[in-house]
Structure formats: structure tokens, C-alpha cells
Design an enzyme around this catalytic site. Structure first.
Site, PDB file in Angstrom:
ATOM      1  CE  LYS A 176      -2.039  -1.367   3.750  1.00 12.51           C
ATOM      2  NZ  LYS A 176      -2.917  -1.634   4.897  1.00 12.51           N
ATOM      3  CB  THR A 210      -7.246   8.674   6.528  1.00  8.88           C
ATOM      4  OG1 THR A 210      -6.144   9.120   7.350  1.00  8.88           O
ATOM      5  CG2 THR A 210      -7.466   9.670   5.402  1.00  8.88           C
ATOM      6  N   GLY A 212      -8.642   4.105  10.218  1.00  6.52           N
ATOM      7  CA  GLY A 212      -9.255   2.836   9.848  1.00  6.52           C
ATOM      8  C   GLY A 212      -9.058   2.430   8.407  1.00  6.52           C
ATOM      9  CB  THR A 213      -7.124   3.901   5.595  1.00  8.10           C
ATOM     10  OG1 THR A 213      -7.609   5.220   5.822  1.00  8.10           O
ATOM     11  CG2 THR A 213      -6.995   3.672   4.108  1.00  8.10           C
ATOM     12  N   GLY A 214      -6.516   1.078   6.698  1.00 14.26           N
ATOM     13  CA  GLY A 214      -5.917  -0.232   6.455  1.00 14.26           C
ATOM     14  C   GLY A 214      -6.837  -1.372   6.837  1.00 14.26           C
ATOM     15  CB  CYS A 215      -9.068  -1.915   9.763  1.00  7.78           C
ATOM     16  SG  CYS A 215      -7.876  -1.633  11.077  1.00  7.78           S
TER      17      CYS A 215
END
Length: 267
Positions: A176, A210, A212-215
Site C-alpha cells: 500500500k 482517514t 481505519g483505512t488499512g483495516c
């Protein structure tokens, strides 16, 4: 009687602020039409300003939750998030090894606010035990550097990082590149299995909210896999979903607010 939707399980920590962790995972799964189930690995006291405290659950509690769900209800895909210590990493890796469903491993290292969520002593267990169980591994650039020692500053670095992550055994690596300074106007991710390569590009939205983007991205991938999609299609759909969620992210409290998991409903 209505048939059950596809089944998706998150194995992750709880975020009391509701922006990340199992709360974000379950919201994402609902938004994408799958039935979300959860195994809580840790409880955090967390808000928009950061993580105020974290308490890891015992391995037997994690194992019991997992077995209770999988042995009775079943599962179409599993997503892992916060596994703070080596014992939990090893426990979850063992559980995944006995589960036929695809697994999305998000090797969570730090929170959005820079709070450490993975003990340094657990890194080797992530490399040797957890990543080999992954259908897709989804590290961000900080996590890539933690795992491989490669500092990513360019797309060529992303390729090198992907090769290094694949060397630990996942079938696919999704690097990412949202934090890549070289691409100020776009968020660039690289998905590869070592043979095929997919560059996923989306506009970078000027929105600081932003959390919580990865979860959310990892859960959206797992939701796609639970529906029977192949990995490239699941990741492409997840990227589209999370891009919209980031664009709609909203202010909450005095710090960084969450992405909007319900943005499609609001639109």
C-alpha cells in the site's frame, strides 16, 4: 427462509472509538453484503487522538472464539488485524493453517496516530508463522520497512518490497503506497504474486480523516474473497470502496476522524 450471505471473519483488536479494528471490519463487511463475525484479540482504549491503553486477550480466549465460530457457522474468508504479541501471532497462524478459507493478513504495526500495536519480539513470528498462511498480505510502507528493512520511496522500491514480502510465503502481496511522497496527487498500490503485477491508482483525497483505512481495505478484500472473487478482482473492488470511504471521511472528536464505511448509502 432467506439464505445466509457469504461469511467473513475478522480476527483483530477492538477500537473503542469505532473507526478501526473489528468495528471498522464489521461495518465494511455489512456495507459489502457479507455476514461479519469476530474474534477479539485485544481491547484498546482509543479515540480520535490516539491509543490510551491496550490489553491483549489470552491465547485460549482467541482460540475459543475462533473455534466457536468456524466449527459451527463456517467461514468463507478470514481477515487478521492487530495481533500484538508473538503468542497470539503463533496461535492465529495455527488456526489459519487448519482453515480452508482464504486469509487476508494485515500485519498491523502502528496505529494511525503512531502508537505501536505490535511488539518487536513478534515480528519474527509474523514473518515465519503468519505470512506463510496468507492468501493476501497487505502491509503499508511503515509495516513493509518493519518486516523487510526496505524503505520505500519509489515504485521500484515497491517492487523490491513486494518481492521481499512474497519471500515470506503469502500467495499475493499488496504493497500500500498511500504514504508515498513521490505521488502527491494519487494513492498507488502494487498487487503481485511474483508473476502477475497490478498497479492500482486512485486520486489522493485532501482529507485528514482517514482513521481505519488499512483495516477497511483488508476487510473489503476479505469480503470479496468470501463472495468467491479472485484476488485481483477482490483487491480492485476493495480499492474502489476504500477510496470512496476516504473521500467521505468525517471529523470526530478532537483528532483524526474515521473513513465513512457507509458512504455508498449516503451517496
Amino acid at each position: 427462509m432467506t439464505a445466509a450471505p457469504p461469511l467473513c471473519l475478522t480476527v483483530a483488536g477492538s477500537d473503542s472509538g469505532g473507526g478501526a479494528g473489528i468495528q471498522a471490519d464489521l461495518k465494511t463487511m455489512l456495507a459489502l453484503g457479507v455476514h461479519g463475525m469476530s474474534v477479539v484479540t485485544a481491547v484498546t482504549a482509543q479515540n480520535s487522538l490516539g491509543v490510551k491503553g491496550a490489553w491483549e486477550l489470552p491465547a485460549e480466549a482467541v482460540r475459543a472464539q475462533y473455534r466457536a465460530v468456524v466449527d459451527d457457522i463456517g467461514v468463507g474468508a478470514v481477515k487478521t488485524g492487530m495481533l500484538s504479541g508473538a503468542v497470539l501471532v503463533e496461535t492465529v497462524a495455527e488456526l489459519l493453517a487448519g482453515t480452508a478459507a482464504p486469509a487476508v493478513v494485515d500485519p498491523v504495526g502502528v496505529s494511525k496516530h503512531g502508537d505501536a500495536l505490535l511488539a518487536p519480539s513478534a515480528l519474527e513470528a509474523v514473518r515465519k508463522e503468519l505470512l506463510p498462511r496468507a492468501t493476501v498480505a497487505t502491509p503499508n510502507l511503515d509495516e513493509v520497512e518493519q518486516l523487510t528493512g526496505i524503505a520505500v520511496t519509489s515504485e521500484d522500491d515497491m517492487r523490491r518490497a513486494a518481492d521481499a514480502v512474497l519471500g515470506y510465503g503469502p500467495r499475493w502481496a499488496l504493497i500500500k503506497g498511500g504514504h508515498l511522497a513521490a505521488h502527491a496527487g494519487e494513492a498507488v498500490d502494487l498487487l503481485t504474486d511474483g508473476a502477475e503485477e497490478f498497479w492500482l491508482r486512485a486520486p489522493r483525497h485532501d482529507n485528514r480523516h482517514t482513521h481505519g483505512t488499512g483495516c477497511t481495505l483488508a476487510s473489503a478484500i476479505a469480503a470479496g474473497l468470501a463472495k468467491g472473487l479472485e484476488v485481483p478482482a477482490a483487491v480492485t473492488g476493495a480499492k474502489e470502496y476504500v477510496t470512496g470511504a476516504i473521500a467521505a471521511g468525517f471529523s470526530l472528536g478532537g483528532g483524526i476522524g474515521p473513513v465513512d464505511h457507509a458512504w455508498r448509502w449516503h451517496r
